[in-house]
Design a protein around this motif. Structure first.
Motif, mmCIF file in Angstrom:
data_model
loop_
_atom_site.group_PDB
_atom_site.id
_atom_site.type_symbol
_atom_site.label_atom_id
_atom_site.label_comp_id
_atom_site.label_asym_id
_atom_site.label_seq_id
_atom_site.Cartn_x
_atom_site.Cartn_y
_atom_site.Cartn_z
ATOM 1 N N GLU A 153 26.266 83.633 52.403
ATOM 2 C CA GLU A 153 27.660 83.406 52.019
ATOM 3 C C GLU A 153 28.575 83.447 53.241
ATOM 4 N N GLU A 154 28.287 84.325 54.170
ATOM 5 C CA GLU A 154 29.088 84.406 55.391
ATOM 6 C C GLU A 154 28.974 83.108 56.197
ATOM 7 N N LYS A 155 27.758 82.572 56.322
ATOM 8 C CA LYS A 155 27.566 81.312 57.053
ATOM 9 C C LYS A 155 28.284 80.165 56.351
ATOM 10 N N ARG A 160 32.822 76.305 56.039
ATOM 11 C CA ARG A 160 33.991 75.789 55.325
ATOM 12 C C ARG A 160 35.238 75.872 56.202
ATOM 13 N N ALA A 161 35.351 76.956 56.940
ATOM 14 C CA ALA A 161 36.521 77.145 57.795
ATOM 15 C C ALA A 161 36.488 76.206 59.008
ATOM 16 N N ASN A 162 35.296 75.822 59.465
ATOM 17 C CA ASN A 162 35.133 74.975 60.656
ATOM 18 C C ASN A 162 34.145 73.839 60.365
ATOM 19 N N PRO A 163 34.536 72.863 59.564
ATOM 20 C CA PRO A 163 33.611 71.772 59.289
ATOM 21 C C PRO A 163 33.331 70.954 60.552
ATOM 22 N N ASP A 164 32.155 70.327 60.590
ATOM 23 C CA ASP A 164 31.816 69.535 61.785
ATOM 24 C C ASP A 164 32.637 68.250 61.815
ATOM 25 N N THR A 166 32.113 65.230 61.204
ATOM 26 C CA THR A 166 31.972 64.242 60.127
ATOM 27 C C THR A 166 32.741 64.665 58.889
ATOM 28 N N GLY A 167 33.271 65.898 58.917
ATOM 29 C CA GLY A 167 34.039 66.355 57.768
ATOM 30 C C GLY A 167 33.186 67.030 56.726
ATOM 31 N N ARG A 168 31.860 67.111 56.998
ATOM 32 C CA ARG A 168 30.989 67.761 56.029
ATOM 33 C C ARG A 168 31.157 69.276 56.107
ATOM 34 N N VAL A 169 30.899 69.928 54.990
ATOM 35 C CA VAL A 169 30.967 71.391 54.931
ATOM 36 C C VAL A 169 29.606 71.970 55.161
#
Length: 169
Positions: A153-155, A160-164, A166-169
């Protein structure tokens, strides 16, 4: 005479409190040099009190902690703060590292000049080591040593806070 007697009593009480304190205590001059140390501090740092007197307390610090200590002392001297607390490391004379909570207050003269630092050093080495040993258990399964739900959950939250890009989560 009464004032002198009261002053002598006060000095005697302070000395008794300092010498019998279960934590390390020291008086330092405005240049951060040890003037007086109690037995608990002597034992904590692994040196005789006479060997510690006149030494810069920062010189006994772990090299990585010296800058934070000096910055905190500077804040006191400049009047930005009245006291500080740091969790930091010191190196004993035998080379062993000890973790302490350092609490310091600066006593000033009537005209506001820096007179004496009063420092208390509480040994937290054992608590720190236990914390470091237990930390992995909070994020790993005790039997398989695989990442547990808390770590996953932490990862996920970090992603979610820093998506790559491409915008993926």
């Amino acid at each position: 005479r009464q004032i002198r007697a009261a002053l002598a009593r006060s000095e005697k009480q302070f000395q008794a409190a300092m010498e019998n304190a279960p934590i390390g205590m020291a008086l330092l001059d405005p240049r951060w040099r040890l003037e007086q140390v109690n037995n608990a501090l002597s034992q904590l740092l692994g040196a005789e009190p006479r060997a510690l007197r006149g030494r810069d307390l920062s010189a006994l610090s772990h090299p990585e902690d010296r800058a934070a200590e000096r910055a905190a002392v500077h804040r006191l001297l400049s009047g930005e703060a009245e006291r500080f607390t740091l969790e930091k490391r010191y190196q004993r004379t035998d080379g062993q590292t000890v973790w302490v909570v350092l609490d310091v207050v600066l006593v000033r003269t009537e005209d506001g000049a820096a007179e004496t630092f009063v420092a208390q050093l509480r040994d937290v080495t054992e608590a720190r080591m236990q914390s470091e040993l237990l930390a992995p258990r909070a994020t790993h399964d005790a039997y398989t040593w695989l990442a547990n739900r808390a770590q996953k959950e932490e990862k996920l939250e970090r992603r979610r806070a820093n998506p790559d890009v491409t915008g993926r989560v």
